[in-house]
Design an enzyme around this catalytic site. Structure first.
Site, PDB file in Angstrom:
ATOM      1  N   LYS A   1      46.473 -10.013  24.594  1.00 37.43           N
ATOM      2  CA  LYS A   1      46.276 -11.031  24.343  1.00 37.43           C
ATOM      3  C   LYS A   1      44.373 -10.863  24.076  1.00 37.43           C
ATOM      4  CE  LYS A   1      45.361 -10.774  29.205  1.00 37.43           C
ATOM      5  NZ  LYS A   1      46.017 -10.995  31.171  1.00 37.43           N
TER       6      LYS A   1
ATOM      7  N   LYS B   1      50.803  -1.457  21.987  1.00 35.84           N
ATOM      8  CA  LYS B   1      51.141  -2.764  23.353  1.00 35.84           C
ATOM      9  C   LYS B   1      50.485  -4.220  23.160  1.00 35.84           C
ATOM     10  CE  LYS B   1      47.487  -3.523  27.329  1.00 35.84           C
ATOM     11  NZ  LYS B   1      47.566  -3.646  28.920  1.00 35.84           N
TER      12      LYS B   1
ATOM     13  N   LYS C   1      38.635   0.164  27.191  1.00 41.77           N
ATOM     14  CA  LYS C   1      37.342  -1.325  26.928  1.00 41.77           C
ATOM     15  C   LYS C   1      36.371  -0.315  27.244  1.00 41.77           C
ATOM     16  CE  LYS C   1      40.310  -4.313  30.104  1.00 41.77           C
ATOM     17  NZ  LYS C   1      40.017  -5.182  30.565  1.00 41.77           N
TER      18      LYS C   1
HETATM   19  P1  TYM Z   1      46.612  -8.408  33.478  1.00 43.08           P
HETATM   20  O1  TYM Z   1      45.998  -9.432  33.500  1.00 43.08           O
HETATM   21  O2  TYM Z   1      46.225  -7.229  32.252  1.00 43.08           O
HETATM   22  O3  TYM Z   1      48.480  -7.962  33.510  1.00 43.08           O
HETATM   23  C1  TYM Z   1      48.939  -8.545  34.215  1.00 43.08           C
HETATM   24  C2  TYM Z   1      50.976  -7.608  34.307  1.00 43.08           C
HETATM   25  O4  TYM Z   1      50.751  -7.798  33.090  1.00 43.08           O
HETATM   26  C3  TYM Z   1      51.370  -6.901  32.811  1.00 43.08           C
HETATM   27  N1  TYM Z   1      51.190  -6.091  31.048  1.00 43.08           N
HETATM   28  C4  TYM Z   1      52.081  -5.853  30.169  1.00 43.08           C
HETATM   29  N2  TYM Z   1      53.787  -5.551  31.062  1.00 43.08           N
HETATM   30  C5  TYM Z   1      54.488  -5.212  29.863  1.00 43.08           C
HETATM   31  N3  TYM Z   1      53.810  -4.929  28.296  1.00 43.08           N
HETATM   32  C6  TYM Z   1      52.812  -5.623  27.740  1.00 43.08           C
HETATM   33  N4  TYM Z   1      52.312  -5.497  27.061  1.00 43.08           N
HETATM   34  C7  TYM Z   1      51.870  -6.177  29.322  1.00 43.08           C
HETATM   35  N5  TYM Z   1      50.242  -6.653  28.762  1.00 43.08           N
HETATM   36  C8  TYM Z   1      50.141  -5.965  30.417  1.00 43.08           C
HETATM   37  C9  TYM Z   1      50.663  -5.611  33.728  1.00 43.08           C
HETATM   38  O5  TYM Z   1      50.842  -3.975  33.749  1.00 43.08           O
HETATM   39  C10 TYM Z   1      50.217  -6.178  34.814  1.00 43.08           C
HETATM   40  O6  TYM Z   1      51.243  -5.967  35.447  1.00 43.08           O
HETATM   41  N6  TYM Z   1      44.184  -5.054  36.665  1.00 43.08           N
HETATM   42  C11 TYM Z   1      45.707  -6.060  36.448  1.00 43.08           C
HETATM   43  C12 TYM Z   1      45.454  -6.975  37.571  1.00 43.08           C
HETATM   44  C13 TYM Z   1      45.362  -6.961  38.524  1.00 43.08           C
HETATM   45  C14 TYM Z   1      46.574  -6.206  39.594  1.00 43.08           C
HETATM   46  C15 TYM Z   1      45.467  -6.099  41.113  1.00 43.08           C
HETATM   47  C16 TYM Z   1      47.907  -5.442  39.302  1.00 43.08           C
HETATM   48  C17 TYM Z   1      44.137  -7.660  40.075  1.00 43.08           C
HETATM   49  N7  TYM Z   1      44.037  -6.365  41.154  1.00 43.08           N
HETATM   50  C18 TYM Z   1      46.370  -5.435  41.788  1.00 43.08           C
HETATM   51  C19 TYM Z   1      48.829  -5.536  40.642  1.00 43.08           C
HETATM   52  C20 TYM Z   1      47.725  -5.154  41.590  1.00 43.08           C
HETATM   53  C21 TYM Z   1      45.430  -6.780  35.103  1.00 43.08           C
HETATM   54  O7  TYM Z   1      44.367  -6.654  34.917  1.00 43.08           O
HETATM   55  O8  TYM Z   1      46.785  -6.975  34.750  1.00 43.08           O
END
Ligand code: TYM
Length: 336
Positions: A200, A197, A115
């Site tokens: 978005k 991967k 990032k």
């Molecule tokens: P975020 O919003 O980027 O993604 C949400 C969830 O989706 C999963 N993910 C994927 N899984 C498979 N293939 C992909 N291409 C893919 N892209 C995203 C992510 O692994 C995630 O599980 N930091 C986290 C949000 C968060 C969080 C937490 C998660 C904040 N606090 C505490 C768990 C526990 C995030 O940005 O997810």
């Protein structure tokens, strides 16, 4: 919220589109785990501020993500749903955990490095501190398990390190959480470049499927998906495009990869891509419809998030006061 079960916590950021990756890597799994665990699902709006956002859009996306969780099958009667910013204990515990975290370990995080390159004009402290806020999210609720996709695994490791570090310094306080990573779908790749991967933030719209894409768009994007040079539908490291499509097919339908390979044996890539597009489109259509219905009832969504924040605050504040006591912060209500 039932307390006789083990606690599970997870969250996603309301940062624009929710992709098929988010759905298959995380949200679909959240739905499946609701009966087994005491589930807490948050909308990580504070995390979202680590990159520049249009304030109006962030507000709209937060509500939309709540609708989407419910439309995907997260049941507000079974699980606690809330916005991270509605429970101030998340930011407060982050401060305490910051005093146990070293800049070196945060600057080594893959997501921070990625990032920082992507947002070189805005490498702020929040971006670096992102994993500590995530640790606070999880540790406040004593979550034993955290269902996530592969990309969040490193953040879970630092959460575990911080929990152990705190427990060693101040006595046993935090539960050390374990990740739950799905066997199929933990890392859905870009449809245009299967070495990366699905994300978005990818500027190429054909690289990802948004959960709210309509049926024609889903099928068109799958038709354009990059495949490999030979013509066999088999899962292997040297066929990342086809392997990704097989993974998506399997994660959506529940059929094993081996069974999917058999189903499409001898078929051409064109036919296979349309078949994957069709199963995805028909899985997403009811979610899209339900999201729109829910978004037309803002009062209902507001009620859910208020109730969720109340429930979450109860548990979070209990943990926070324990932490404040352990680290030596004075309180007039406490005897010692
Ligand atoms: P975020 O919003 O980027 O993604 C949400 C969830 O989706 C999963 N993910 C994927 N899984 C498979 N293939 C992909 N291409 C893919 N892209 C995203 C992510 O692994 C995630 O599980 N930091 C986290 C949000 C968060 C969080 C937490 C998660 C904040 N606090 C505490 C768990 C526990 C995030 O940005 O997810």
């Amino acid at each position: 919220m039932q307390t006789d079960k083990k606690t599970l916590f997870s969250a996603a950021q309301p940062s624009g589109l929710v992709t098929l990756g988010n759905y298959l890597g995380a949200i679909k799994n959240w739905v499946a785990l609701q009966d087994e665990y005491n589930c807490i699902y948050s909308i990580a709006d504070l995390h979202c501020l680590t990159v520049r956002r249009e304030p109006k859009e962030l507000r709209a996306k937060s509500l939309e993500l709540l609708a989407l969780y419910i439309a995907c099958g997260v049941d507000p009667e079974k699980s606690c749903l809330f916005l991270q910013s509605h429970v101030p204990a998340h930011a407060e515990l982050t401060w305490i955990l910051n005093t146990l975290t070293y800049p070196g370990e945060l600057s080594r995080m893959t997501q921070f490095k990625d990032k920082s390159l992507k947002h070189a004009d805005n490498v702020n402290m929040g971006l670096m501190d992102y994993p500590v806020l995530m640790a606070a999210d999880i540790l406040l609720y004593g979550a034993e398990v955290v269902p996530i996709g592969v990309d969040q695994k490193q953040h879970l490791e630092i959460t575990r390190d911080l929990a152990i570090r705190f427990n060693n310094r101040y006595s046993e306080t935090f539960v050390v959480p374990e990740p739950i990573i799905p066997k199929v779908g933990a890392k859905i790749m870009s449809l245009q470049d299967p070495a990366h991967k699905m994300s978005k933030s990818d500027p190429n719209e054909n690289s990802y499927i948004a959960i709210l894409d309509d049926e024609d768009t889903v099928i068109r994007k799958f038709k354009r998906a990059v495949t490999d040079s030979d013509n066999s539908i088999a899962f292997s490291d040297d066929k990342p495009g086809i392997s990704n499509l097989l993974t998506i097919y399997s994660a959506i339908t529940g059929e094993t990869i081996a069974a999917a390979e058999e189903r499409f044996a001898g078929k051409g890539y064109g036919e296979f891509k349309i078949a994957v597009g069709e199963v995805v489109a028909s899985a997403l259509a009811p979610i899209r419809k339900r999201t729109a219905e829910l978004l037309s009832d803002k009062a209902y969504l507001d009620e859910i998030m208020k109730k969720g924040a109340e429930q979450a605050s109860y548990f979070a504040n209990k943990t926070l006061s324990k932490v404040y006591r352990k680290v030596g912060l004075y309180s007039p209500e406490r005897k010692k």
